[in-house]
Design an enzyme around this catalytic site. Sequence first.
Site, PDB file in Angstrom:
ATOM      1  N   ARG A   1      -2.291  10.102  15.928  1.00 12.40           N
ATOM      2  CA  ARG A   1      -1.399   8.976  16.248  1.00 12.40           C
ATOM      3  C   ARG A   1      -1.103   8.916  17.741  1.00 12.40           C
ATOM      4  NH1 ARG A   1       4.346   7.232  13.466  1.00 12.40           N
ATOM      5  NH2 ARG A   1       5.314   6.386  15.321  1.00 12.40           N
TER       6      ARG A   1
ATOM      7  N   GLU B   1       0.842  -1.192   0.000  1.00 12.48           N
ATOM      8  CA  GLU B   1       0.000   0.000   0.000  1.00 12.48           C
ATOM      9  C   GLU B   1       0.876   1.240   0.000  1.00 12.48           C
ATOM     10  OE1 GLU B   1      -3.323  -2.257   2.812  1.00 12.48           O
ATOM     11  OE2 GLU B   1      -2.281  -0.479   3.567  1.00 12.48           O
TER      12      GLU B   1
ATOM     13  N   ARG C   1       5.085  -2.199  16.971  1.00 11.31           N
ATOM     14  CA  ARG C   1       5.772  -2.074  15.688  1.00 11.31           C
ATOM     15  C   ARG C   1       6.006  -3.492  15.191  1.00 11.31           C
ATOM     16  NH1 ARG C   1       7.866   2.301  13.441  1.00 11.31           N
ATOM     17  NH2 ARG C   1       7.773   3.507  15.376  1.00 11.31           N
TER      18      ARG C   1
ATOM     19  N   GLU D   1      -4.961   7.898   7.074  1.00 11.88           N
ATOM     20  CA  GLU D   1      -4.171   9.128   7.048  1.00 11.88           C
ATOM     21  C   GLU D   1      -5.035  10.259   6.502  1.00 11.88           C
ATOM     22  OE1 GLU D   1      -0.453   9.711   7.028  1.00 11.88           O
ATOM     23  OE2 GLU D   1       0.012   7.736   7.861  1.00 11.88           O
TER      24      GLU D   1
ATOM     25  N   PHE E   1      -6.762   2.541   5.414  1.00  9.65           N
ATOM     26  CA  PHE E   1      -6.099   1.293   5.034  1.00  9.65           C
ATOM     27  C   PHE E   1      -6.400   0.130   5.969  1.00  9.65           C
ATOM     28  CE2 PHE E   1      -2.935   4.157   7.038  1.00  9.65           C
ATOM     29  CZ  PHE E   1      -2.753   3.481   8.253  1.00  9.65           C
TER      30      PHE E   1
ATOM     31  N   LYS F   1       2.513   4.483   1.149  1.00 11.65           N
ATOM     32  CA  LYS F   1       2.752   5.111   2.452  1.00 11.65           C
ATOM     33  C   LYS F   1       2.663   6.619   2.246  1.00 11.65           C
ATOM     34  CE  LYS F   1       5.605   5.135   6.546  1.00 11.65           C
ATOM     35  NZ  LYS F   1       5.125   6.478   6.911  1.00 11.65           N
TER      36      LYS F   1
ATOM     37  N   LYS G   1       7.769  -1.124   6.176  1.00 13.99           N
ATOM     38  CA  LYS G   1       7.748   0.073   5.338  1.00 13.99           C
ATOM     39  C   LYS G   1       9.028   0.146   4.506  1.00 13.99           C
ATOM     40  CE  LYS G   1       9.335   2.861   9.263  1.00 13.99           C
ATOM     41  NZ  LYS G   1       8.970   3.930  10.208  1.00 13.99           N
TER      42      LYS G   1
END
EC number: 6.5.1.1
Length: 513
Positions: A235, A213, A376, A264, A304, A215, A382
């Site tokens: 966030r 996807e 994480r 986002e 997402f 970023k 990423k």
Amino acid sequence: MLLAELAEVSRAVAATPARLEKIARLADALGRLAPDERAVGASWLAGDLPGGRVGIGAATLRAALEAAPPERSGPGLTVAEVDAALRRIAAVAGPGSGAARRRELDALLARAGNPERRFLAALVLGELRQGALEGVLADAVAKAAGLPAAEVRRAAMLAGALPPVAEAALSEGAAGLARFRLRVGEPVSPMLAQTAADVDEALRALGGEAALEWKLDGARIQAHRDGEAVRVFSRSLRDVTAAVPEVVALLRAAPEPRLVLDGEAIALRADGTPEPFQVTMRRFGRKLDVERLAPELPLTAFFFDALVAGGAELLARPERERWAALARAIPAERRVPRLVTRDPAEARAFLEDALARGQEGVVAKALDAPYEAGRRGAAWLKVKRAHTLDLVVLAAEWGSGRRRGWLSNLHLGARDPASGGFVMLGKTFKGMTDAMLAWQTDRLKALATGPLDAWQVPVRPELVVEVAFDGIQSSPRYPGGLALRFARVKRYREDKRPEDADTIETVRGLYGG
């Protein structure tokens, strides 16, 4: 509990690299906290202040420490007393607030011994690095409360923070943890991604086929809808609903009445390319005239993931099912562009297209992985095109935990031709191997211009280091008003002199980009 006891625990935890010993020491301390000290004690042991920053900067703190009287015997400060004092300092506002905060700070330091002062200084500046990451502290809470670590971690994930979970676990046991569950309207910590060097590595790590996807370089949002009630969180779990009427309208128009979506919000130019990150963030200021700014700087939301949809909580469901639920709730143009593939060439082309359109890169996701809120996780990787600068080391801080005994946290500066000096842009200890840490400690000791037994050691600005970073953001913390985002060391440039380092004008050019 006395502050001195907590400071000693922090020192001992920083001194040992052994995870089990850290857990044992932390668990013992947590078990000795009084009931009204548990939440704040857990926060401090994690290196955080419960209410965030208290309005005291490094210069004020340094001056107060230098002016503090010699240690004296007498009743020690308790955790509760210090918490109350810090809350008073944080609450000071209005004319003369700086002087009032300084008076409160002076009174607090006057009653503290040197170990307590060092602990408080690191805590107030957000620099208490003792190797007690949240995972270690969660295990310590579990040990102190006699509960499974997995249950404590899940509760912390759903609470968005560990301290209230620590208080509940230590006070009420399993019954206390049972109160923490995903509720529409209450934020949970978002899942974060680890880093992969390239899409080939990401596909290998995820076992072949994965979802890729775009970023986006926007502001992470978590949008909740319960009927007509919509709340949007940042966030950091701050309620930003009033700042994003576009997101509120989108959620209210969705066909499902109960939703929790991850995504986002981003400001786009007329051609559809993203504005710089700092432009998007203008919409999230604490003093904001939304009615004036929204027409000038509209935001577009892209989602997402779905945490709640179709009448069900989806955290434990595989990613492919959560995406399908998202697709039923939100139109395609409001979902991030996505590709499911096992072909590295196809993945590379998708990444290049994202970069060409001004995006940060891509996130590769394991199709069968659950949503690990607050972690994480290795299921999200990423891949970005990092920027680099050659900067000069201005100072370094002694490390803790695995880095104990090494000068590791580097203060980095860009050259300022106008003044002949350097402008600090941030700190980092990321990216360094043990061999690099050992080498730089020897070199920095030789360059030191201050005492080596101080927590922070200033050095002659002679070492040039190549630093990778993800972006540049405005920051009132540093003299130049700018700071690097996610900086990490790539290598030392022994072939370069300080006068060869990048200039602050170069950095400003990248920021204005």
